[in-house]
Write a protein that holds these residues in place. Structure first.
Motif, PDB file in Angstrom:
ATOM      1  N   MET A  95       0.815  -1.205   0.000  1.00 33.72           N
ATOM      2  CA  MET A  95       0.000   0.000   0.000  1.00 33.72           C
ATOM      3  C   MET A  95       0.855   1.265   0.000  1.00 33.72           C
ATOM      4  O   MET A  95       0.462   2.278  -0.570  1.00 33.72           O
ATOM      5  CB  MET A  95      -0.959   0.000   1.186  1.00 33.72           C
ATOM      6  CG  MET A  95      -2.030  -1.091   1.106  1.00 33.72           C
ATOM      7  SD  MET A  95      -2.816  -1.239  -0.531  1.00 33.72           S
ATOM      8  CE  MET A  95      -3.446   0.416  -0.780  1.00 33.72           C
ATOM      9  N   GLU A  96       2.028   1.220   0.615  1.00 35.06           N
ATOM     10  CA  GLU A  96       2.931   2.375   0.537  1.00 35.06           C
ATOM     11  C   GLU A  96       3.363   2.604  -0.906  1.00 35.06           C
ATOM     12  O   GLU A  96       3.396   3.747  -1.394  1.00 35.06           O
ATOM     13  CB  GLU A  96       4.153   2.151   1.419  1.00 35.06           C
ATOM     14  CG  GLU A  96       5.162   3.295   1.365  1.00 35.06           C
ATOM     15  CD  GLU A  96       6.440   2.997   2.132  1.00 35.06           C
ATOM     16  OE1 GLU A  96       7.492   3.573   1.774  1.00 35.06           O
ATOM     17  OE2 GLU A  96       6.396   2.185   3.082  1.00 35.06           O
ATOM     18  N   GLY A  99       0.354   3.941  -2.923  1.00 35.24           N
ATOM     19  CA  GLY A  99       0.055   5.328  -2.571  1.00 35.24           C
ATOM     20  C   GLY A  99       1.044   6.317  -3.158  1.00 35.24           C
ATOM     21  O   GLY A  99       0.658   7.380  -3.649  1.00 35.24           O
ATOM     22  N   THR A 100       2.331   5.976  -3.112  1.00 31.25           N
ATOM     23  CA  THR A 100       3.351   6.877  -3.642  1.00 31.25           C
ATOM     24  C   THR A 100       3.173   7.104  -5.136  1.00 31.25           C
ATOM     25  O   THR A 100       3.156   8.247  -5.619  1.00 31.25           O
ATOM     26  CB  THR A 100       4.756   6.305  -3.357  1.00 31.25           C
ATOM     27  OG1 THR A 100       4.969   6.240  -1.949  1.00 31.25           O
ATOM     28  CG2 THR A 100       5.834   7.165  -3.992  1.00 31.25           C
ATOM     29  N   SER A 102       0.549   6.502  -7.019  1.00 36.83           N
ATOM     30  CA  SER A 102      -0.740   7.116  -7.346  1.00 36.83           C
ATOM     31  C   SER A 102      -0.685   8.630  -7.192  1.00 36.83           C
ATOM     32  O   SER A 102      -1.169   9.379  -8.057  1.00 36.83           O
ATOM     33  CB  SER A 102      -1.841   6.539  -6.452  1.00 36.83           C
ATOM     34  OG  SER A 102      -2.035   5.167  -6.696  1.00 36.83           O
ATOM     35  N   ALA A 103      -0.092   9.094  -6.098  1.00 37.62           N
ATOM     36  CA  ALA A 103       0.010  10.535  -5.878  1.00 37.62           C
ATOM     37  C   ALA A 103       0.882  11.187  -6.943  1.00 37.62           C
ATOM     38  O   ALA A 103       0.551  12.265  -7.468  1.00 37.62           O
ATOM     39  CB  ALA A 103       0.568  10.804  -4.483  1.00 37.62           C
ATOM     40  N   THR A 390      -5.814  -2.916   0.735  1.00 37.20           N
ATOM     41  CA  THR A 390      -7.134  -2.357   0.996  1.00 37.20           C
ATOM     42  C   THR A 390      -8.188  -3.100   0.184  1.00 37.20           C
ATOM     43  O   THR A 390      -7.877  -3.824  -0.772  1.00 37.20           O
ATOM     44  CB  THR A 390      -7.177  -0.872   0.617  1.00 37.20           C
ATOM     45  OG1 THR A 390      -6.922  -0.750  -0.794  1.00 37.20           O
ATOM     46  CG2 THR A 390      -6.138  -0.074   1.395  1.00 37.20           C
TER      47      THR A 390
END
Length: 440
Positions: A95-96, A99-100, A102-103, A390
């Motif tokens: 997930m890290e 998230g990285t 995706s941003a 998730t």
């Protein structure tokens, strides 16, 4: 994944054959508990208003200049044909990593959209002939070298895009997470990943007859440049021999064009000392000119996955690979599932064997590949919650399984269906990938 670049440092002194082997063995497989994960995502850049229109070099340069001012956690690089690549930093969890990237992608897309450009998720450019954007000595030499084997090299350099997932090499000891098992698994599972994520059936506006034209192009540039070593019980030794016996792409010069030798392997260069004895830095550079489907760089870099537009195009392959490599139960299931596929390789290294050819040509329509893929996706879906994924990520993998794997299809089939549906017009509408980048 270790964040070691896989290179050999100074001093700049000549290396012996024994030193080369020791350096490669020590650098390319860093063993230990699998704990880090990374992903590199390459994108083709198209005109927002019509992807058939070429983007001028001037527009690309202006857009990339604007992007260089945007703070990103991922490394942003430009490929020879103007493709854009984001390389995540090593992440401690799935997930890290998600998230990285995706941003960072949201930030990149916003800048490109202002310039009327979009990121296109395709494994190979469907409408434009390969055209080089970067003019640098490395790519001049690469083009000259690859041109000797035909036009596939320019397609690989300038018209291809992929998702490259990076996982740790694994434990020194045997077992589901041991480095010997993971090395073997990567080369057998790699064919399954080629099949289920194939998304490049078109080149020059026409079907090529392959669902992954990108994989075809990589295979066409030759075994020495893009092949894997023979799989055996000693991955370090096999890779070291492969590095020594691979052809030297170029000999760098401080001024003027770089030399592009013929028939010179790194082993011959070390033994002859001509032209000038190679150094540790030359070894480092030589390794960067080898493009096998699985490249050991301290970690394992899986390089065989076509990109698809939309979040599922990068998140699903990342999640599936993470689950099948880093969850012990899923890794054991995947190992058992792919084991029968090894017979189809006929002892030939990837990707130049019948298993990989079938995966790139017909994808999951191949009954055995489809069955293995279904088992691997089921194992991944069970493992993902254990890895902290998730519900959104788990659902994305499940949706992909239902839409493609369970039906013996891949994204390339969607593109071909749309191309056939529009072929009756005087100017067929290009098959536009579905996802965030599709203009409304």
């Amino acid at each position: 994944m270790s964040d070691t670049a896989g290179g050999c440092a100074e001093p700049r002194t000549p290396v012996t054959e024994a030193e080369v082997e020791a350096l490669v063995r020590g650098i390319c497989f860093k063993t230990g508990p699998p704990r880090l994960l990374g992903v590199e995502v390459e994108w083709l850049v198209h005109e927002l208003r019509d992807p058939r229109l070429p983007v001028s070099p001037e527009r690309l340069e202006a857009a990339y200049a604007a992007l260089r001012t945007v703070p990103l956690r991922s490394a942003l690089t430009i490929e020879p044909g103007g493709q854009l690549e984001l390389s995540s930093p090593p992440a401690a969890s799935l997930m890290e990593c998600v998230g990285t990237v995706s941003a960072d992608l949201d930030a990149v897309r916003a800048v490109l959209r202002e310039d009327g450009l979009l990121l296109a998720g395709l494994g190979h450019a469907p409408w434009h002939r390969p055209r080089r954007f970067l003019r640098e000595p490395r790519y001049d030499a690469m083009e000259a070298c690859l041109d000797r084997t035909g036009p596939a090299g320019r397609g690989m350099m300038c018209a291809s895009a992929s998702v490259q997932v990076c996982v740790d090499a694994g434990y020194e000891e045997p077992g589901p997470l041991g480095h010997v098992r993971r090395w073997w698994l990567a080369h057998q599972l790699g064919a399954v990943l080629v099949a289920v994520f194939a998304n490049s059936p078109i080149a020059d506006g026409r079907p090529t007859g392959w669902l992954s034209t990108r994989q075809l192009r990589w295979a066409q540039i030759g075994t020495g440049r893009a092949g894997a070593p023979v799989l055996d019980a000693d991955p370090r030794g096999a890779w070291a021999r492969h590095v020594l016996d691979a052809p030297v792409m170029c000999v760098r010069r401080d001024g003027g064009p770089w030399d592009v030798p013929r028939g010179l392997t790194f082993r011959k260069w070390v033994r002859s000392g001509t032209p000038g004895p190679p150094t540790r830095d030359d070894l480092d550079y030589h390794v960067t000119t080898l493009f096998p489907p699985v490249r050991p760089r301290g970690h394992l870099e899986l390089r065989m996955i076509d990109l698809k537009t939309g979040d599922d195009g990068r998140i699903v392959p990342l999640a599936v690979v993470a689950a099948l490599f880093d969850d012990p139960e899923a890794a054991e299931t995947a190992y058992r599932a792919v084991k029968p596929l090894a017979e189809r390789a006929r002892g030939m290294p990837a990707p130049h064997n019948p298993l990989w050819w079938d995966a790139a040509r017909v994808g999951p329509a191949d009954p055995e590949l489809r069955e293995v893929a279904a088992g691997c996706f089921t194992a991944a879906l069970r493992a993902l919650p254990r890895l902290g994924a998730t519900t959104q990520v788990v659902d994305a993998v499940g949706t992909y399984r239902d839409r493609y794997v369970a039906r013996g299809r891949c994204p390339a089939d969607d593109l071909l269906d749309e191309l056939r549906a529009t072929a009756g017009g005087t100017r067929p509408r290009p098959p536009h990938p579905h996802g965030k980048d599709t203009p409304s």
